[in-house]
Design a protein around this motif. Structure first.
Motif, mmCIF file in Angstrom:
data_model
loop_
_atom_site.group_PDB
_atom_site.id
_atom_site.type_symbol
_atom_site.label_atom_id
_atom_site.label_comp_id
_atom_site.label_asym_id
_atom_site.label_seq_id
_atom_site.Cartn_x
_atom_site.Cartn_y
_atom_site.Cartn_z
ATOM 1 N N SER A 116 58.349 54.358 -15.558
ATOM 2 C CA SER A 116 58.609 54.410 -14.112
ATOM 3 C C SER A 116 60.018 53.918 -13.782
ATOM 4 N N HIS A 154 62.378 48.796 -9.403
ATOM 5 C CA HIS A 154 61.099 49.337 -8.934
ATOM 6 C C HIS A 154 60.577 48.419 -7.833
ATOM 7 N N SER A 309 48.616 52.634 -13.359
ATOM 8 C CA SER A 309 49.569 53.737 -13.232
ATOM 9 C C SER A 309 49.773 54.111 -11.773
ATOM 10 N N TRP A 313 53.344 54.340 -10.025
ATOM 11 C CA TRP A 313 53.875 55.683 -9.778
ATOM 12 C C TRP A 313 53.826 56.105 -8.323
ATOM 13 N N SER A 357 49.492 59.701 -16.614
ATOM 14 C CA SER A 357 50.143 58.477 -17.082
ATOM 15 C C SER A 357 49.136 57.564 -17.769
#
Length: 395
Positions: A116, A154, A309, A313, A357
């Motif tokens: 990611s 992130h 995930s 994501w 993922s």
């Protein structure tokens, strides 16, 4: 050492006169806790939709729904921390050594995180968006502890610094125990309490550990745990009130950042809210009420499987969808329905990507990394119960 032996080993350190003795150890898989992962990840998704900055319906703007309910959805992360505390007891009980435990955590956390982070980096380069300096960018890949002020690549990865710090503390405690250090549990408890004071958002980690270890607790807690949904809502309301008292910056409600007098005034409310959240988690773990039946549903079980995930994501998927809506000029046409359409379009994209993922990064990549260390410890690790999936024990 199996989980039951571990609980029997540590319980006497906490209480000599238990009010309620809970002797059952956590199994490797609890469907209610697993489904709760899906619920808590969905809460974070809803919060990010609400905070997308897109036009929304008048009934939402400035209402109780907006200022209290939708804003409290971000505290799904704190509830995730509680699950981490719950699963760590079984993970430690099954591990062969401190190194094996830490490698399992690294193998579990990093593949999806790294993928990611690389995706966000590529998107930023293509769009001409700035990235942190190279040293800070690299630091994002090792999930620095929360007391390091590192710019986040992130937006959701800040919580993994909490997780890895917690795992390191647990590993250190397990190492001290193996070395025969008499007061290992008290040392670990003092270190954990210090971290919770400095970073109050981690308070439910302690609650999760206590639930999983089956430690003694007052009868009134078990009675209140029969109503997990009201307790969960009460926790979210209380935590939101604390957040508002902190000016919407609960992440800074710490003696490291906040005014000391303000922090002292809010500390009792933080502790009481942590107890309420712990009771909610206890009720969820036991499957009480309508929420228990919901968490066992196939949909929530699947969402629980992909929750890690999905957590990492969905902000990326939402950024792509929002970019398309904005560049395509759809926002002007949709008007107050923009946020609802954004939700409808982002959700399936995030779910599909998270599904794959989970298969390729959480499952295959993590198993491969864990397998690198397997030959050296295979003989020392007791087998997990049939059908148990220890890959499910993460944020």
């Amino acid at each position: 050492m199996r989980s039951a032996e571990y609980v029997a080993d540590i319980a006497p350190y906490f209480t000599q006169r238990p009010i309620i003795a809970v002797n059952s150890a956590p199994t490797s898989f609890n469907p209610y806790v697993h489904g709760a992962r899906g619920l808590f990840s969905a809460m974070v998704f809803v919060y990010h939709v609400y905070h997308s900055g897109l036009p929304t319906l008048p009934i939402v703007r400035g209402s109780f729904l907006e200022t209290i309910i939708l804003d409290s959805m971000k505290f799904g992360v704190e509830l995730f921390f509680g699950i981490s505390g719950f699963v760590i007891v079984g993970a430690l009980a099954r591990t062969a050594s401190m190194k094996a435990f830490l490698w399992d955590r690294i193998a579990r956390i990093y593949p999806t995180l790294w993928a990611s982070l690389l995706a966000i980096t590529l998107m930023a380069l293509v769009a001409g968006r700035p990235l942190p300096p190279m040293g800070d960018w690299i630091a994002n890949f090792v999930t620095p502890p929360p007391f390091f002020d590192i710019p986040m690549v992130h937006p959701a990865a800040w919580s993994l610094g909490y997780e890895m710090t917690f795992y390191a503390l647990c590993a250190a405690a397990w190492w001290m125990r193996g070395q025969g250090i008499r007061w290992w549990l008290w040392i670990a408890g003092a270190a954990g309490a210090t971290l919770m004071i400095l970073f109050p958002r981690s308070i439910l980690m302690a609650a999760g550990v206590m639930i999983a270890a089956g430690l003694a607790r007052p009868l009134w807690m078990d009675r209140l745990a029969r109503y997990p949904l009201p307790m969960l809502l009460l926790f979210l309301l209380a935590w939101r009130m604390i957040d508002m008292a902190a000016g919407g910056r609960i992440r800074l409600m710490s003696p490291l950042h906040a005014d000391f007098g303000q922090w002292i005034m809010l500390l009792p409310a933080i502790l009481i809210s942590g107890i309420i959240g712990g009771i909610a988690l206890l009720g969820i773990e036991r499957g009480h009420g309508a929420i228990g039946r919901t968490l066992r549903s196939p949909a929530m079980q699947w969402l629980g499987t992909i929750s890690y995930s999905f957590y990492l994501w969905h902000p990326i998927c939402m950024a792509v969808v929002k970019f398309g809506l904005t560049r395509g000029g759809f926002i002007d046409h949709l008007g107050m329905w923009s946020q609802a359409v954004f939700f409808i379009l982002s959700l399936p994209v995030a779910l599909i990507l998270s599904h794959w993922s989970q298969i390729w990064l959480e499952n295959h990549a993590t198993r491969w990394l864990r397998g690198l260390a397997a030959p050296r410890r295979a003989a020392a690790i007791a087998p997990a119960p049939a059908g148990a999936d220890t890959l499910r024990d993460c944020p």
